[in-house]
Structure formats: structure tokens, C-alpha cells
Write a protein that holds these residues in place. Sequence first.
Motif: not given
Lengths: 271, 78
Positions: B42, B65, B68, B70
Motif C-alpha cells: 500500500e 486487499s 498491508n 494488495y
Amino acid sequence: MNLTEEQIERYSRHILLKDVGGAGQEKLLQAKVLIIGTGGLGAPAALYLAAAGVGTIGLVDGDTVDLSNLQRQVIHFTADVNRLKVESAREKMEALNPDVRVVTYPERVNKDNIAAIIRDYDFIIDGTDNFPAKFLINDACVLSGKPFSHGGILRFDGQTMTYVPGSACYRCVFNAPPPKGAVPTCSEAGILGAVAGMLGTVQAAEALRYIIGKGRLLTNRLLIFNALDMEYRQVNIRRNPECPICGEHPTITELVEAEQPICDLRSRYHA
Amino acid sequence: MGQEIKKSLDLHGVVCPLNFVKTKLALETLNAGDWLEVILDEGDAMLNVPRSLKEEGHRIVKVTSLGNTYSVVVEKGP
């Protein structure tokens, strides 16, 4: 794709370019470019081609480094004075990029050696400082079917064009060397150092784009600039059917050398 | 989502622009229309890489997601 982690990082700014990418970088690493003259034009060209990862770079120059060269021949340093230019240049290029193999030819090109020297290369950069060499390089490249970049500089002026088989050659535009003494040499007329950098870098960019195969080369165009007023212009040029080397009835069928008086050879420094 | 992911690349911890460089290199090995999955951090990575991919004509198919990071699935452009 065989790029190592280190190469991916080293060439990342090339790979980011849509027109280069990993495939273009691979082509550069496999390419062979010859630079004739390791002076004002050859110095920046050699540094940029080495930095770009051109896999094999040949350097042809029989001269040693002179103190008066250092004002523009940025590949040579003060401690290199009196060393062979090709050795001085090779050392900097290898230090800059260990991916590059540098092949040195500590000699001048002449009608007897040039065909064998250019044979193994994909693209040739003319970084010489005299008309006989420029016509010899043109003729050798035309007869061998090799693409090359012509470059010439004097005082604040520069001109460059690129030949690929089928396009206008240097003799299509400039039929023969000018009469002896009609055009002064750099050692007589002077040259702004940065002008050499500007033109040698254009020549390096031509070689890189030729290898990558993207964009439009300076073929059938002559790029002329004057750095005193910082003006650029392009002149469209055409293949001349009467050209003595690439025309319909060529009169030059083997390599010849224009005369070069001894006194001139002695006083000459590479542009 | 009828298409399979041809290749997956974990770029967690790889900073800009090297994450995009590696994504581009992975895409070069695929054909137009193939799907590539990249795992991106992220922050900067998620801000920049999908945008750059779109600018070069690729299509973002799906973003998921994973805490932390993706998962970004991209379809190679023409």
C-alpha cells in the motif's frame, strides 16, 4: 529474458521506456557498435553507449591524449596525457559498466584496414576530424552495407546525418572532400567543448535507436545546429542518382583515400 | 472471471520504480490479453504502479486487499 537483478536495476530507466523495455535492453546488450575516433565526438558517444549497456564497443584511434584535448574529450583525464586514447577510453568505459566488452584498434583507418575493422559491427559512428577519413568511412560503409552516423563540428557549429543502406549517403550530399585549406581544422579554428558533447550525444542516440529499432533516424535529413545562437535546423536530403558511390553508375568501386599532406597529419588533433 | 492468471509476481518490499520495471518485464513475457497478478505494497506502490500500467495501455482487472498489501490483476494490452 536473461537480465540479472543487477542489470534490471542498472537499466531500469531504459526498461521503463515503452519503446525500449526489457526486449530493447536485451538488443543493446547483444549489439556491436564501432566508434572511429576517440576524440570530441567519440568521447561522449563512447560513454553513453557504455552506460547504455551496448555489449561490444570497438574504438579506433591511433593518437595519444594531448593536454589540448581535455577541454572537450571528456573520457580522457589529466593523468591520461600521452597515453593511447583507446586505452584511456577503454579504462573509463569498463569502470562505468562491466557489462561492456571494449575492443581497441590503436591505429588510423585507411583503405586497407577499414573493411576488416567494420565487418563485425552493427553500426558505425564517425567521430573523426578530417575529410579524407569521413569520405573513407562513408565509402567503406556504403560498399559493405553498414549503417553509420556522420558527425562534424567546427567552432560553434555541428552537423550530423545517418546512413542506412538505401538512404542518401554522405557523398550524395557532399560529392568530394573540399579543396585543401578551404575548411580549417579544429586545431586551427577552435571548437566550443560542449558542441562536441552535443553532437557526439546525438550520434550515440542514433546508434541506440538503430539498435532498438524504434523512432525515426536522421536518414535523408541533415541536422545542423549553431550553438552560438542555439539554433537548430533540418535539411531534407535525397539520394543522388549521380552519386559516385551509391548512384546508378558508380565511379568509385573500391576504397580510395583523399590526399593528406604530411604537415597536416603532424599538427592534427582529433576533434 | 473466466480467465486464468498466467503469472504471479510478489513485489512486496520492492520500491518505485523497480516494482513497475519488474511488472513491465513480466508483462513482456506474456501475450496480449493474458492476466498477470502482482502483489504491491500500500502507499506509493499502489498509487503509482496501476496508474503507470493504465498509461501504457494495460487494463486493471481486479484489486484485492490482503492487509498491508494488495493483489492487482492486470490484463496485458495490445
